[in-house]
Design an enzyme around this catalytic site. Structure first.
Site, mmCIF file in Angstrom:
data_model
loop_
_atom_site.group_PDB
_atom_site.id
_atom_site.type_symbol
_atom_site.label_atom_id
_atom_site.label_comp_id
_atom_site.label_asym_id
_atom_site.label_seq_id
_atom_site.Cartn_x
_atom_site.Cartn_y
_atom_site.Cartn_z
ATOM 1 N N TRP A 164 0.847 -1.203 0.000
ATOM 2 C CA TRP A 164 0.000 0.000 0.000
ATOM 3 C C TRP A 164 0.883 1.254 0.000
ATOM 4 C CZ3 TRP A 164 -0.258 4.121 3.394
ATOM 5 C CH2 TRP A 164 -1.345 4.978 3.270
ATOM 6 N N HIS A 165 2.047 1.159 0.697
ATOM 7 C CA HIS A 165 2.908 2.340 0.792
ATOM 8 C C HIS A 165 3.580 2.679 -0.524
ATOM 9 C CE1 HIS A 165 2.462 1.624 5.095
ATOM 10 N NE2 HIS A 165 2.763 2.886 5.238
ATOM 11 N N GLY A 166 3.803 1.702 -1.370
ATOM 12 C CA GLY A 166 4.450 2.025 -2.634
ATOM 13 C C GLY A 166 4.737 0.779 -3.432
#
Lengths: 475, 309
Positions: free
Chosen positions: A325-327
């Protein structure tokens, strides 16, 4: 328009004044217009994505709620909402990553690469508002939330500017009623609490995070082989404070300005570096995301109800997807996997440890050891989070095994971490002892004045050598 | 009054007190600020009828021209004024000249502009706080500066704040003042961080990078050198551009030389033609006092040669 910009505060003053003078309905329209203007300042082209998300989830929730329980159409509507939301997120956030990885695979087996010849820009805050929109449709499906009656109110719920681009990721049963129903005016208590949050957020972002960002440049820009072990260690400490200051600072300002507008947003950070184990860390760090992952992913996967192996699988999957989700990068996947593995290991250890261990861990010495271990394991995960590539992260880890020597950079780094983070950790320790983020607002006013004067002086005299964008905007 | 209102009022009072202290103690913050505080005296030194000479530049001019030798060498021993603050370039010189000479009523006969390789080009990074506090003055000039030199709301707001508040304008000086003295290894660490960050972190590093880049890769404009020449002529003075002697010989970039030719500005190319031994440059860049004396003698000779009979 960053929270730490002159433009934002002029914009906010105008919006707050308008809300002060207007009734509830007009306030909502004004806030919606302001939110779209705020987002449009980043990139007006991506407003269309927010509109699509809003229209899809508003329609899906209305349609599925109109069907009786057990009707297969309900599932189809929620599936359609999830497909469209995750499809948009996947396209803009992960398209480049998957094409790159596919190209590497094709090249490895001697096939021609896809090489699409273009890159998609990442819309600011897309992960945040997509998750917020998704949770609404799922909540309506689960019967926890009634569908919004007004499209415009729902549009404000999705795009409310203080938390639009970097959270907290709000839940429909918490924020939507505050949009739909008349809100309280900004009384003395709200003003006091908002002021503390805004001041602390500005300090965390401008003074702590951005000054740490400057220090972090060396260990993450120089080849790992050139770094002394102590430089790697201190560089990672500096990044730990940078990311905390950056994200907790943004959240604090968001919650503070929302308070002044009559909204109560959820707490997003609760002094995470005081955690004594990974479970506690995730109850204190990015709370709105960790609870989202728990409620909509971990529990949906079965949570801890299906035996220890499936519980471990669910934890690992949740954290790996949380990392992603962060990257779109393997470093984020590794970051999530380490946290997942750590949570699993901690769970097993808690189940198996004897009474003697439990008694020792409750002692002051045991707590200090737990705190040290937790903080350093969190720092280890930050190394992967911040590194540009896996090779760099592994190279930095290997550098820790080099000859330990003190350097000028290490001396500067240690002194500046103590200078910028030390006083704040003292305040955090006091807040921790008092049991609440807003404890200072209950203290005698001279204490608040002293803290605010310190913050103003630090903001004025210790601006960062280079301005840094909020890290979480890229997520 | 609620406690928070009282706190905010006290914070404003504290800021006002800090502003007052800054204004009082400003000259002691650095030699450079102390020098900038002497600018208002230029109106007296270079009053109309005194046929004075003004030296404009930065540390290259401060270390490269000996005022006493200059005054003694010129006919009538004119008074010499200095506007040579550190790390400045055409943008500061142009707006500073307008404020402290043109608007203040000073009327020098000659203005000697001593420059390095890139100082007549417009900067990539505008040092807004310093310009706001010390160089741009008068409502008309402030509006023109906002319109012509600054992009974006934040830059403009910072400029206006710097114009109004010395506390805001000087806030960037406290950190280095404290850290260079109190933080162990700070200077070495700063250099290392700047290199790691790509060398473009500070205006100085940016200027150095620009200085080293071939001209073809730069896209600098020359608005401010034109503005400076116009202002000098408007005040009734003759502009003379002097290229500073450096350890290696150098010439003005072609676009700058073209502009000066177009505007019929006299150029004294000491940078290309005056060879001084390396020991005259103790830090490898600036002249020592003996070097300054030699360079000024040469400058006086050339000015005399070119002077109308």
């Amino acid at each position: 328009m960053w929270f730490n910009s002159f433009a934002f505060w002029i914009f906010f003053a105008l919006v707050a004044l308008g809300c002060r003078l207007a009734g509830h309905r007009v306030q909502n329209r004004l806030l919606l217009a302001a939110s779209y203007f705020f987002y449009g300042c980043w990139d007006w082209r991506f407003l269309s994505l927010i509109l699509i998300t809003t229209a899809v989830d508003f329609t899906a929730a209305r349609r599925l709620s109109a069907l009786p329980d057990g009707d297969p159409g309900r599932k189809r509507w929620v599936a359609a909402s999830m497909t469209i939301n995750l499809g948009i997120l996947g396209l803009f956030k992960y398209f480049g990553f998957f094409v790159n990885e596919l190209d590497r695979l094709l090249a490895a087996v001697g096939l021609p690469e896809l090489n699409p010849g273009f890159r998609l820009l990442l819309p600011a805050g897309i992960s945040f508002y997509t998750f917020q929109a998704l949770s609404y449709t799922i909540d309506v499906y689960r019967g926890r939330t009634r569908p919004a009656k007004s499209f415009w109110d729902f549009a404000l719920f999705i795009s409310f500017f203080p938390q639009l681009v970097a959270g907290p990721i709000e839940r429909s049963d918490h924020l939507l009623p505050q949009v739909v129903n008349p809100r309280p005016r900004c009384d003395a208590r709200r003003f006091r609490e908002g002021l503390f949050l805004v001041f602390s957020g500005l300090f965390l972002k401008v003074v702590l995070a951005d000054n740490m960002a400057w220090l972090v440049t060396v260990p993450f820009a120089e080849p790992p082989a050139q770094l002394a072990p102590v430089e790697v260690l201190l560089g990672v400490y500096a990044f730990a404070f940078q990311i905390y200051g950056d994200f907790a600072g943004y959240s604090a300002i968001a919650i503070g300005v929302a308070k002044w507008l009559g909204f109560d947003l959820m707490e997003n950070f609760r002094r995470p570096y005081f955690a004594l184990n990974p479970q506690e860390f995730w109850r204190r760090w990015h709370i709105s995301l960790s609870t989202w992952l728990r409620d909509y992913l971990y529990i949906s996967l079965g949570g801890n109800r299906q035996g220890k192996w499936l519980t471990a699988r669910n934890l690992m999957l949740t954290m790996v997807l949380g990392g992603l989700w962060h990257g779109a990068a393997w470093t984020f996947v590794i970051w999530g996997a380490i946290h997942g593995g750590w949570l699993v290991a901690h769970r097993v250890w808690v189940e198996r440890r004897g009474e003697a261990w439990s008694r020792w861990l409750a002692s002051p010495a045991g707590r200090v050891v737990c705190w040290l271990v937790t903080f350093h394991l969190v720092c280890l995960t930050w190394l992967f989070f911040r590194a540009g590539t896996l090779d760099q992260a592994l190279g930095m880890l290997a550098a820790l095994g080099g000859e330990w020597r003190w350097t000028d950079y290490a001396a500067t780094c240690a002194t500046l971490i103590a200078f910028f983070a030390g006083p704040w950790l003292l305040l955090d320790a006091w807040l921790e002892k008092k049991g609440g983020t807003l404890a200072l607002t209950g203290a005698a006013w001279p204490w608040r004045f002293a803290v605010y004067l310190y913050i103003v002086a630090m903001l004025l005299f210790f601006p960062p050598p280079m301005p840094v964008e909020f890290i979480y905007f890229q997520f | 009054m609620s406690a928070e209102r009282l706190i905010l009022c006290l914070l404003v009072a504290a800021l006002l007190a800090m502003e007052a202290v800054t204004r009082l103690a400003e000259p002691s913050l650095s030699k450079d600020i102390a020098h900038m505080h002497t600018f208002p005296q230029l109106a007296e030194t270079l009053a109309p009828g005194r046929a004075g000479v003004l030296v404009v530049g930065n540390s290259l001019a401060r270390c490269g021209i000996d005022p006493a030798t200059l005054s003694e060498g010129l006919p009538g021993h004119p008074p010499v004024g200095l506007m040579v603050p550190d790390a400045t370039a055409a943008i500061e010189w142009a707006w500073g000249y307008r404020r402290h000479v043109l608007q203040a009523g000073a009327r020098p006969d000659r203005v000697i502009i001593m420059t390095g390789r890139t100082h007549l080009e417009d900067p990539a990074v505008v040092q807004t706080p310093r310009l706001g506090a010390f160089f741009v003055g008068g409502a008309g000039d402030r509006l023109a500066f906002l319109r012509e030199e600054l992009d974006g709301f934040e830059e403009k707001a910072a400029f206006l704040l710097s114009s109004a508040s010395r506390l805001f304008a000087n806030r960037g000086r406290i950190q280095p003042l404290l850290f260079y003295h109190a933080v162990p290894g700070y200077e070495t660490a700063v250099n290392r961080i700047n290199i790691a960050a790509g060398g473009g972190v500070t205006p100085q590093a940016d200027a150095k990078a620009a200085d080293e880049a071939p001209l073809a890769t730069r896209s600098r404009t020359l608005r401010n050198v034109a503005r400076l020449i116009d202002a000098v002529r408007e005040s009734g003075a003759e502009p003379i551009v002097v290229t500073a002697p450096l350890p290696e010989r150098w010439s003005l970039p072609e676009p700058v030389a073209d502009l000066l030719r177009e505007r019929a500005v006299r150029v004294v190319p000491l940078g290309a033609e005056l060879a001084l031994p390396a020991e005259r440059f103790p830090d490898g860049y600036h002249l020592d006092p003996e070097g300054a004396r030699l360079a000024t003698e040469e400058l006086v000779r050339r000015i005399g040669e070119a002077a109308p009979e």
